[in-house]
Every structure is written in C-alpha cells, then in structure tokens.
Write a protein that holds these residues in place. Structure first.
Motif, PDB file in Angstrom:
ATOM      1  N   ALA A 329     -21.111 -15.180  -4.840  1.00 20.29           N
ATOM      2  CA  ALA A 329     -22.253 -14.279  -4.696  1.00 20.29           C
ATOM      3  C   ALA A 329     -21.921 -13.024  -3.896  1.00 20.29           C
ATOM      4  CB  ALA A 329     -23.434 -15.014  -4.061  1.00 20.29           C
ATOM      5  N   ARG A 330     -20.686 -12.902  -3.420  1.00 19.80           N
ATOM      6  CA  ARG A 330     -20.274 -11.623  -2.826  1.00 19.80           C
ATOM      7  C   ARG A 330     -20.433 -10.493  -3.837  1.00 19.80           C
ATOM      8  NH1 ARG A 330     -14.766 -11.498   0.571  1.00 19.80           N
ATOM      9  NH2 ARG A 330     -15.584  -9.390   0.900  1.00 19.80           N
ATOM     10  N   ASP A 331     -20.231 -10.803  -5.109  1.00 19.88           N
ATOM     11  CA  ASP A 331     -20.383  -9.755  -6.124  1.00 19.88           C
ATOM     12  C   ASP A 331     -21.778  -9.152  -6.113  1.00 19.88           C
ATOM     13  OD1 ASP A 331     -18.611  -9.378  -9.115  1.00 19.88           O
ATOM     14  OD2 ASP A 331     -17.724 -10.081  -7.261  1.00 19.88           O
ATOM     15  N   LEU A 332     -22.795  -9.983  -5.900  1.00 18.68           N
ATOM     16  CA  LEU A 332     -24.159  -9.471  -5.866  1.00 18.68           C
ATOM     17  C   LEU A 332     -24.341  -8.514  -4.694  1.00 18.68           C
ATOM     18  CD1 LEU A 332     -26.061 -12.774  -6.667  1.00 18.68           C
ATOM     19  CD2 LEU A 332     -25.420 -10.951  -8.244  1.00 18.68           C
ATOM     20  N   GLN A 333     -23.731  -8.849  -3.568  1.00 21.07           N
ATOM     21  CA  GLN A 333     -23.774  -7.951  -2.406  1.00 21.07           C
ATOM     22  C   GLN A 333     -23.081  -6.636  -2.717  1.00 21.07           C
ATOM     23  OE1 GLN A 333     -21.994  -9.674   1.091  1.00 21.07           O
ATOM     24  NE2 GLN A 333     -22.381  -7.885   2.362  1.00 21.07           N
ATOM     25  N   LEU A 383     -34.371 -11.113  -2.536  1.00 23.70           N
ATOM     26  CA  LEU A 383     -34.789  -9.726  -2.748  1.00 23.70           C
ATOM     27  C   LEU A 383     -34.845  -8.962  -1.432  1.00 23.70           C
ATOM     28  CD1 LEU A 383     -37.607 -10.209  -5.393  1.00 23.70           C
ATOM     29  CD2 LEU A 383     -35.248  -9.498  -5.781  1.00 23.70           C
ATOM     30  N   GLN A 384     -34.972  -9.692  -0.335  1.00 26.12           N
ATOM     31  CA  GLN A 384     -34.922  -9.080   0.981  1.00 26.12           C
ATOM     32  C   GLN A 384     -33.518  -9.113   1.570  1.00 26.12           C
ATOM     33  OE1 GLN A 384     -37.566  -7.460   2.364  1.00 26.12           O
ATOM     34  NE2 GLN A 384     -38.583  -7.917   0.406  1.00 26.12           N
ATOM     35  N   ASP A 385     -32.758 -10.159   1.268  1.00 25.21           N
ATOM     36  CA  ASP A 385     -31.398 -10.313   1.783  1.00 25.21           C
ATOM     37  C   ASP A 385     -30.553 -10.975   0.701  1.00 25.21           C
ATOM     38  OD1 ASP A 385     -29.029 -10.749   3.104  1.00 25.21           O
ATOM     39  OD2 ASP A 385     -29.868 -12.110   4.620  1.00 25.21           O
ATOM     40  N   ILE A 386     -29.833 -10.166  -0.064  1.00 21.64           N
ATOM     41  CA  ILE A 386     -29.062 -10.681  -1.199  1.00 21.64           C
ATOM     42  C   ILE A 386     -27.956 -11.621  -0.755  1.00 21.64           C
ATOM     43  CG2 ILE A 386     -27.349  -8.809  -1.287  1.00 21.64           C
ATOM     44  CD1 ILE A 386     -29.173 -10.304  -4.335  1.00 21.64           C
ATOM     45  N   THR A 387     -27.543 -11.550   0.517  1.00 21.94           N
ATOM     46  CA  THR A 387     -26.450 -12.402   1.003  1.00 21.94           C
ATOM     47  C   THR A 387     -26.878 -13.853   1.174  1.00 21.94           C
ATOM     48  OG1 THR A 387     -26.867 -12.013   3.370  1.00 21.94           O
ATOM     49  CG2 THR A 387     -25.460 -10.423   2.227  1.00 21.94           C
TER      50      THR A 387
END
Length: 430
Positions: A329-333, A383-387
């Motif tokens: 999920a680093r990619d989403l960040q 949606l508030q914190d993608i991490t």
C-alpha cells in the motif's frame, strides 16, 4: 474461514468505488455474492443471518496490485532467483500469495515469474482452495531478446518474430493468462539502461498477434519512450513503468486509453533511491545510476496521464529486499503524495480499475449488488489517512468470494495449516 450463512455488515461506512462519497449503511452477502447494499442500517432482514456490527468502520472492495511478482522473495540476490531450488521457490511463492491477501489485496496481476510455471501453479492452488491468496492472473518468465535479460536465470529468450510466437505458445501451453515482454533496460544492472529499447516492431507485433489469437494479453517492461510507443503501436495491453514517455507517446496512449492500462511501479524507484543502502546500494549510487532523474521524469509523465484520463493502477514491483512483501500500500501513498491523486482517486485506482484490469468490471472492484463479495473492513478512514492501509492491524476483516480470510469477529486468519475437505474427501491445506 467459510460460512454457509448469509452475512450482514451493518453500521459501516461504505466506500462503494462508484465514485460516490462513503455513506453509512449495510451490506448483505449471500454465498459468494453481494446480495444487497442499503444506505441505511436496519433495513435488511436479520433472521438466519450472521450480523457483524462494524461500529462505524470503513467497508470497501479488496485492493488490486497490478504489478505482482509472487516469486520475488525479498532478496537482494537477484541472480539467486534463478538458481533457487524449485521446491523452495514454490513454498516462498505460496507465502507471497498469502501475504497479499493478509494485507487486503484480493486482485493481483502477475508481471512475470522467476521460473516458468511458478505463477501458474500458485494460481491453480489458490483457485483450488489449497492455499490462501488473491484472485490472480498468472504469467511465465519475462521474454527478452538475446542480450536484453535484466536478471540472469529468470528470462526466456526469443529473437525475431517466429521465436516470439513460439515463446507465446509456450505460455499458452503452461496455462498462463499473460505474456511479459522485457523491452527496455534497468539502471541497476549497470549496463542496460532505462532509456534503451531492445525489441523491434516486428517482434512485438508477432508476440501480441499470437497472444491475442490464443486469448492471452501482453504486458511490457517499457521504461524508455520508444519502448512505450512500440508497445502502443503493436497492441500491448498493459504497460509497466513508462518512465520516459514523451508527448507523442502520451498522445498515442490517450488515443488508446480505453484499451490500455499503465502500472508504473513507482515504489521501486522511490525505494531504490531511499531504502536500498542496507543492501549495498546507497542513495548516491542510485542517484548516479539515474534513478533520481527517472523518478522525476516518471512523476511528470504520470501527472500528465492523470490529466488525460489514462488508467493508471498501483503496483510497485514488490518482493525485492528493499521493496518487501507486505508493503504494497506504499503505492497508494505515492499516488497521493507524488502524483497529486486525492485519497479517493487512489482508492478508485486500486479497486474499480482493478476490476477492469482483471477483466471482471461487472463483478470485481465495487461494493454493489451482484458483485462478488471481496471486501475489506478498515478500522480508520483511508480517505483521511491513506497510510492506514499499510498497517495490517487496521485491516480487521478480509473477505474473498464470500468467505472470511480474516474474520472481524475473532480476528483469525485462514492459514495453510488449517484443513478443509476436497471433493475427494482428502484433507488439503485451506
């Protein structure tokens, strides 16, 4: 963990991946399908149904990684991927598959295997219920021309159109879903550069024509501008990287934006610059090799792709020592922090577009009646914190095909040591 009961998620915030904002409501799962979605809790029947009170948690589709390597096994010894024993390698691939679903990834697109049949064997074992893992599109070894292999021992070779056709037929024979062409270089090799192109139009067209004739799709390792344009001229379906795309390439890509997907693998560039020092590749070496320049070019090109409505999906070449499994999920960040995506847009790229690249847009990637029940329940708001999606403990429920891989009621996850009955009555790993 499976259940014959219908399952009702109530008191949840539903992100349905339609483009709408999240809403409070409830979702009924019957068998392997989402039977109903209601924007108000309390509307759906409870009799004979297992009810899960989400207590306001975030319910969404499972995620997609569009650039997956099960057989990259967190190693800095890249040639060792070729020399590792096939038995040991198969076990490690099974672990990779489980790690993906442990982190809420229910859709993955194979971007090449280190040995010819590893992806196919793991995909089949997942589909047969022998091991846990995501829905998977299997590849074989990446195909390169002589002198174009990026890593010794993990590449199939073909020179000229006829050999390309034969290698595609080999993938068909092995049962793959995809073909991978290794068209450009990679700076970490030291002598094969990202702005190189090793294929000809004739070779690329032979591969795509044969693949299409046999029902397979083609993806390309295409960092250079010319390799991207060659991919587009000759019918490649999925373009990996596209770091040095130029304006002509962007125009060509926009003209095919309803046919072609891009999965840039951004985390490979970011991590190679920042996280590889402990494995003998310090930042100054990565920068000298050109990775900082490539990342800057990739970010600029991907921002233009976003503006043009091109379908760009996350998936970051995970499985190298400095891009370990479980950090997907680093990619989403990176989409949010580097490319200017909103968290909502990043989630849509990882869900609704995932259903499209899996060729199941009416069954996967959305929380919608009639879709397959691949769902994750999040303690927090991405949606508030993608991490948050990088924290496995915050993914409190994981469902695939209507069955819990991680049950939010007791926190347990399906493990290979748990047994289920096959049709023959022989116990096999669940």
């Amino acid at each position: 963990m499976s259940s014959e009961q219908s399952i009702l998620f109530t008191n949840v915030r539903i992100f349905d991946s339609s483009g709408s904002d999240p809403f409070e409501g409830e979702v009924l799962v019957t068998g392997n399908t989402i039977a109903d979605v209601r924007p108000k809790s309390g509307d759906l029947p409870r009799d004979g149904v297992r009810v899960i009170d989400g207590q306001g948690k975030f319910l969404m589709s499972g995620l997609c990684d569009a650039h997956t390597h099960f057989s990259w096994v967190n190693s800095a010894d890249l040639p060792g991927l070729g020399t590792m024993g096939v038995e040991e390698h198969t076990l490690l691939c099974a672990r990779s598959a489980q790690t993906y679903i442990d982190y809420g990834y229910t859709m993955c697109v194979g971007a090449a295997a280190a040995k010819p049949r590893l992806d196919v064997v793991i995909r089949n074992a997942i589909n047969d219920g022998q091991i846990p893992g995501p829905r998977y599109l299997a590849n074989c070894q990446e195909i390169a021309v002589t002198g174009g292999a990026l890593v010794d021992g993990i590449t199939a070779f073909a020179d000229g159109p006829e050999e390309m056709r034969k290698q595609v037929r080999r993938n068909v024979e092995m049962g793959a879903d995809l073909v991978k062409l290794s068209m450009s270089g990679e700076e970490i090799t030291g002598n094969q550069h990202a702005e190189d192109n090793y294929f000809s139009d004739e070779e690329t067209l032979a591969a795509t024509t044969e693949a299409r004739r046999r029902g397979l799709r083609v993806c390309s390792h295409a960092r250079s501008g010319e390799s991207v344009k060659m991919s587009l001229r000759n019918g490649v379906d999925i373009i990996y990287h596209a770091s040095f795309i130029d304006d002509e390439g962007l125009d060509m890509l926009e003209a095919k934006k309803d046919e072609v997907f891009v999965a840039p693998g951004l985390n490979w560039l970011v991590a190679t610059l920042n996280d590889a020092a402990a494995f003998g590749y310090p930042p100054e070496a990565a920068e000298a090799a050109g990775y900082k320049h490539e990342l800057e070019c990739a970010i600029a090109g991907l921002k233009k792709m976003k503006e043009r409505g091109i379908r760009v999906l996350p998936g970051g070449d995970y499985g190298f020592a400095w891009t370990p499994h479980g950090t997907y999920a680093r990619d989403l960040q990176h989409f949010v922090e580097l490319l200017g995506y909103t968290p909502k847009e990043a989630l849509l790229a990882a869900t609704a577009l995932g259903g499209e690249i899996m060729r199941m847009p009416d069954q996967l990637g959305q929380v919608k009646a009639g879709f397959l029940a691949d769902l994750i329940l999040i303690d927090g708001d991405p949606l508030q914190d993608i991490t948050i999606l990088q924290d496995r403990s915050r993914i409190v429920g994981i469902m695939k095909d209507g069955n819990f891989h991680k049950d939010p009621g007791d926190g347990t996850e399906a493990r290979p040591s748990e047994l289920k009955e096959t049709h023959s009555g022989t116990p096999v790993p669940a």
